[in-house]
Write an enzyme that holds these catalytic residues in place. Structure first.
Site, short mmCIF file in Angstrom:
data_model
loop_
_atom_site.label_atom_id
_atom_site.label_comp_id
_atom_site.label_asym_id
_atom_site.label_seq_id
_atom_site.Cartn_x
_atom_site.Cartn_y
_atom_site.Cartn_z
N ASP A 268 28.44 54.90 56.64
CA ASP A 268 28.32 55.79 55.49
C ASP A 268 27.54 57.06 55.81
O ASP A 268 26.78 57.13 56.77
CB ASP A 268 27.63 55.04 54.35
CG ASP A 268 28.02 55.55 52.97
OD1 ASP A 268 28.66 56.63 52.89
OD2 ASP A 268 27.69 54.88 51.97
N GLU B 174 33.53 54.86 42.26
CA GLU B 174 32.07 54.84 42.20
C GLU B 174 31.53 55.96 41.30
O GLU B 174 30.44 55.85 40.74
CB GLU B 174 31.47 54.96 43.60
CG GLU B 174 31.67 56.32 44.26
CD GLU B 174 30.99 56.40 45.62
OE1 GLU B 174 30.77 55.35 46.24
OE2 GLU B 174 30.69 57.52 46.06
#
Length: 650
Positions: A401, A456
């Site tokens: 990430d 998200e």
């Protein structure tokens, strides 16, 4: 990977013309796309579809220390060929067999070549360097004059420090802010033609962005190369960088990225385009039997907010055993341990609340694989030690990430992580990432990328609308798999939607979420919500968990960008049809021409009668004796969805 090919290299196999010492022309196999190339300084081309100019006098060049594409050029040597291939990809994102049929022209100059390909559904070109030594690329020039009749879905960005999580507002070309720029893919549309621009084979080179310059041309711009020694972290996931005055330093003999222009007379035709995969570098792994696509239960989106248990939920061994039990019950291959399982700056420092040996042994007993979230820089700092330990723990994958850059250095970091992960038999999910750019074909353990304004965002935004969801298949998804993370169990129509960090909800109906498992492509596909919520509705959960993530064939019966998408897919002997709708209720009649001969029983999940007001309302239905060519009537609520599973019975 198996490739069956029929290759002819001969000037007479497809329509082409050498108009003069400086001008060349050729066509796609079906003769609908045509390319006119002029090698006068600067090199430029015009791309047309059935006589309509799509791109006019595009100027392309490279500025390097070893060759200059606009200087001292003599008449090129011209090679032409027509290719007919069939490719069997290891990871069948759209299809288990892919046709690779095109006409190609290569112009060979001193020091470099320029290669053009025309498919029936698009055009691509790239430069090839032919000189030994270290090559410094000062700039790659591409200026595209797009037909002014087009409108554009423009994913404007503000910085090269980017997660590629963009919206795609539709606008006229003359309304774009001058000197603004966008990420790729970018989509252009007029009534009878669609064109999308993206790229692939981006290795040891930066990703391309497009700026709308003061002359109203789309101009390529690139993140500058990074002075590696100048990288100074300013947090655990951000860093300050100092840039060079060039975009890449690389080897002189190499292929440069393909610039891709997907073309279709209708929106549906874009959905089956495979050019980004076909033009990507070929597989570089031999031992690939361990790579397993599948679904994954995810903890972060639902904040580990499980309930009805006799232990305190959170980032701890008992909570993740609960996730593992849930995954095992519904044959979900993976569970992710997202941020919090370790110290973020040390990817081997497991928090005290988790007993990793106990947890991994439990997962192995239940036949569930674990995937670990990591920040890219702490991973890179001890990558060999970390991946060796993950293999000892029997971890199955990593979710990497916050890269949030697309320069040459970061592109090389992606490849390094993919290569080293493969050595330890780890699948990879890149988050905080740029769009897919060809790496996944070379390293098929790279199953998916984020690089998308996905679910998200509902935790902090009201902009994740059904219109956005029905635009993504024609924009971001054209580049390759996208980890949108569907599966919300709390659903609301726009007027009832509310932002909630720990108990998030989606905009649109429950059936809208279910349809994403057919429409959205990702060989590692999330179930984002709380297992406690899924366990309360086992029939629904079983239905979505059983939808495959890889496909033998893909069909697109009908679609309209930002309004609705209907796709059908085949896996083994079953067909799956999904329909995704925007905020307007609609009725669709879909002929089942995609079916094989025979008689099918159809299990349907669709919007309930009250889904327009209560978005969680859905129902199951069964239709018997459906045959090829029969018509399905699909009623879609506002923000609605529909899934049909066809099982042959005769």
């Amino acid at each position: 990977m198996k490739i069956l090919s029929l290759l002819f290299c001969c000037f007479i196999l497809f329509s082409s013309t050498s108009l003069s010492a400086q001008e060349y022309s050729f066509q796609s196999p079906d003769e609908k796309l045509s390319l006119d190339i002029n090698c006068a300084e600067p090199i430029h081309f015009t791309l047309s579809f059935k006589g309509l100019e799509l791109i006019r006098d595009a100027h392309i060049a490279m500025e390097t220390n070893l060759f200059q594409t606009n200087e001292n050029r003599k008449k090129p040597k011209v090679d032409q060929c027509s290719v007919q291939d069939e490719i069997t990809p290891l990871i069948a994102e759209k299809a288990s067999k892919i046709r690779d049929d095109y006409n190609q022209m290569t112009l060979k100059f001193k020091g470099f070549s320029l290669q053009f390909r025309l498919y029936n559904n698009g055009f691509a070109y790239h430069f090839i360097g032919n000189k030994k030594g270290e090559l410094i690329v000062k700039n790659e020039i591409a200026r595209y004059q797009i037909n002014e009749q087009f409108e554009v879905y423009y994913p404007e960005d503000k910085s090269f420090i980017s997660h590629y999580e963009r919206y795609y507002p539709k606008m006229k070309l003359d309304s774009i802010r001058k000197e603004s720029f966008c990420v790729l893919p970018v989509l252009f549309e007029k009534d009878d033609i669609k064109m999308a621009i993206t790229e692939t084979d981006v290795l040891d080179y930066p990703n391309m962005f497009l700026k709308f310059n003061e002359n109203e041309k789309f101009e390529a711009i690139f993140p500058p190369a990074v002075k590696e020694a100048a990288n100074k972290p300013n947090s655990d996931r951000n860093e300050n960088v100092v840039n060079e005055d060039y975009i890449a330093k690389t080897r002189g003999k190499r292929n440069f990225p393909w610039r891709i222009f997907m073309v279709s007379p209708d929106a549906a035709g874009l959905l089956t385009n495979q050019m980004p995969y076909l033009l990507a570098p070929k597989q570089d792994l031999d031992n690939v039997g361990w790579i397993e696509p599948g679904k994954v239960a995810w903890d972060w989106w639902n904040a580990n907010n499980i309930y009805g248990v006799d232990f305190k939920s959170g980032i701890n061994t008992q909570t993740y055993k609960y996730y593992i039990d849930f995954a095992a019950k519904f044959n979900i291959p993976y569970v992710i341990l997202d941020e919090g399982w370790s110290k973020t700056t040390d990817v081997l420092d497991v928090v005290p609340e988790i007993d990793m040996e106990e947890l991994t042994a439990y997962a192995e007993e239940k036949n569930v694989g674990l995937i670990l979230w990591v920040l890219w820089k702490p991973l890179l700092e001890q990558i060999d030690k970390a991946l060796e330990q993950y293999e000892l723990w029997n971890i199955k994958g990593i979710k990497v990430d916050f890269m949030q850059r697309a320069d040459q250095q970061m592109v090389n970091i992606y490849e390094k992580i993919a290569r080293k992960a493969a050595l330890h038999q780890l699948i990879v999910d890149f988050h905080g990432a740029y769009k897919p750019s060809g790496l996944r074909r070379k390293y098929p353990n790279v199953l998916t990328y984020e690089g998308v304004k996905g679910l998200e965002n509902v935790k902090w935004s009201k902009d994740m609308t059904p219109t956005h969801n029905t635009t993504l298949p024609f924009t971001r998804m054209l580049a390759g798999p996208m980890d949108y993370t569907p599966g919300a169990m709390r659903n609301a129509q726009p007027k009832n939607f509310a932002i909630n960090w720990t108990r998030p909800m989606s905009m649109g109906t429950r059936a809208h979420q279910a349809a994403m498992y057919v429409i959205y492509e990702s060989p590692l596909q999330m179930l984002c919500d709380n297992p406690s919520n899924y366990l309360k509705e086992p029939d629904y959960t079983r239905f979505i968990a059983d939808i495959p993530v890889c496909w033998d064939e893909t069909f697109a019966p009908t679609a309209e960008i930002g309004k609705y998408v209907v796709m059908a897919r085949k896996k083994d002997n079953k067909y799956y049809l999904g329909a995704l709708n925007n905020e307007d209720a609609r009725n669709l009649n879909i002929p089942c021409h995609f079916l094989d001969d025979g008689v099918y029983k159809v299990h349907i999940l669709k919007d309930g009668i009250n889904a327009a007001t209560m978005a969680e309302d859905y129902r199951f239905d069964i239709q018997n004796k459906i045959r090829k060519g029969d018509t399905l009537n699909i009623n879609l609520a506002p923000g609605g969805g529909y899934v049909a599973v066809f099982t042959k019975i005769l």
